[in-house]
Design an enzyme around this catalytic site. Sequence first.
Site, PDB file in Angstrom:
ATOM      1  N   LYS A   1       1.066  -1.314  -0.029  1.00 42.60           N
ATOM      2  CA  LYS A   1      -0.020   0.121   0.054  1.00 42.60           C
ATOM      3  C   LYS A   1       0.760   1.267  -0.057  1.00 42.60           C
ATOM      4  CE  LYS A   1      -3.869  -2.208   2.218  1.00 42.60           C
ATOM      5  NZ  LYS A   1      -4.478  -2.597   3.606  1.00 42.60           N
TER       6      LYS A   1
ATOM      7  N   GLN B   1      -4.822  -1.519   9.666  1.00 39.91           N
ATOM      8  CA  GLN B   1      -4.655  -2.866   8.927  1.00 39.91           C
ATOM      9  C   GLN B   1      -5.321  -3.923  10.042  1.00 39.91           C
ATOM     10  OE1 GLN B   1      -3.571  -3.615   5.669  1.00 39.91           O
ATOM     11  NE2 GLN B   1      -4.428  -5.566   6.186  1.00 39.91           N
TER      12      GLN B   1
ATOM     13  N   ASP C   1     -10.930   3.047   4.128  1.00 42.47           N
ATOM     14  CA  ASP C   1     -11.332   1.558   4.254  1.00 42.47           C
ATOM     15  C   ASP C   1     -13.148   1.551   4.040  1.00 42.47           C
ATOM     16  OD1 ASP C   1      -9.603  -0.407   3.962  1.00 42.47           O
ATOM     17  OD2 ASP C   1      -9.093  -0.639   5.931  1.00 42.47           O
TER      18      ASP C   1
END
Length: 298
Positions: A54, A98, A121
């Site tokens: 990422k 994460q 997200d």
Amino acid sequence: MSGRVIDGAAIAAGLVARLAGEVSADLAAGHAAPGLAVVLVGNDPASRVYVRAKGRRAVEAGFRSIEHVLPEDTAEADLLALVARLNADPEVDGILVQLPLPRHIAAAAVIAAIDPAKDVDGFHPVNVGRLSIGEDALVPCTPMGAMMLLRSVRRDLAGLEAVVIGRSNIVGKPMAQLLIAADCTVTVAHSRSRDLPAICRRADILVAAVGRPEMVRGDWIRPGALVIDVGINRLPGSDGKGRLVGDVHFGEALAVAGAVTPVPGGAGPMTIACLLANTLKAARARRGQRFDPLATDA
Ligand code: NAD
């Protein structure tokens, strides 16, 4: 009949290139590059690989990448304090924590602590709610990418029968919401569904997000259907490394479907590209400008 392979890697590369162009235009207009903060807690090897990927893709596209790597035994209160600092930091446009988090940390509490305007997200209850009532929202990256792949084959999905296998908060449920918003007739199947093959055979659009290698066989697929395989499963291989397969038996699907995504190289590469799209959307929204990733051609 043999279907077409949807080249997710190429479509993702095209999206990232377009985002890089948008970021350059922002820089030329005197704005800062969008800033993405990624927080990793612990040593999960797969998560480390994702976080590194990422950060790398963000920098390649001209974004600022801010990484916070915390030890496995980080207290929940310390993680919440970091999230609060990132919420308040004007240089941070997007925050991603994460998952999975270590067991002693309540993921729901951490997600709820993220400013919904920086929740790239799309997991915060405010964004989940906005998506479900059809308001502008930050949309989870994997289903957003899957929608772009579908639209790369067929722009107008109205009236199509869509079946989503899987009801997770990360993929299955938001995928169903996006398909409803695209005027599909949506069925969500899951581990307790009866006669899954028969449900799948109704589908003009079949999205598999299960985590079971090659579960969906050729005779589950309606001829000409669009098949998006979100599953990522590692099978043991003779080289010791194993090989990746999806939730769909690719060879059988290709013989029946109108179009199908491969694994790897299908839905997977779209996820990071859509994370960057969400980060740009969040950055623009913070200065009162609109950027709709799903309205841009993937
Ligand atoms: P999850 O484990 O949270 O959910 C799996 C879903 O599948 C559940 O809703 C369950 O009801 C359903 N299911 C399980 N067994 C089933 C069965 N036999 N028949 C029908 N349904 C069944 O998983 P997830 O996070 O939604 O991920 C699903 C898959 O997608 C995994 O392989 C994951 O690795 C992959 N994934 C890929 C990406 C990406 O491409 N970037 C992102 C997220 C997840």
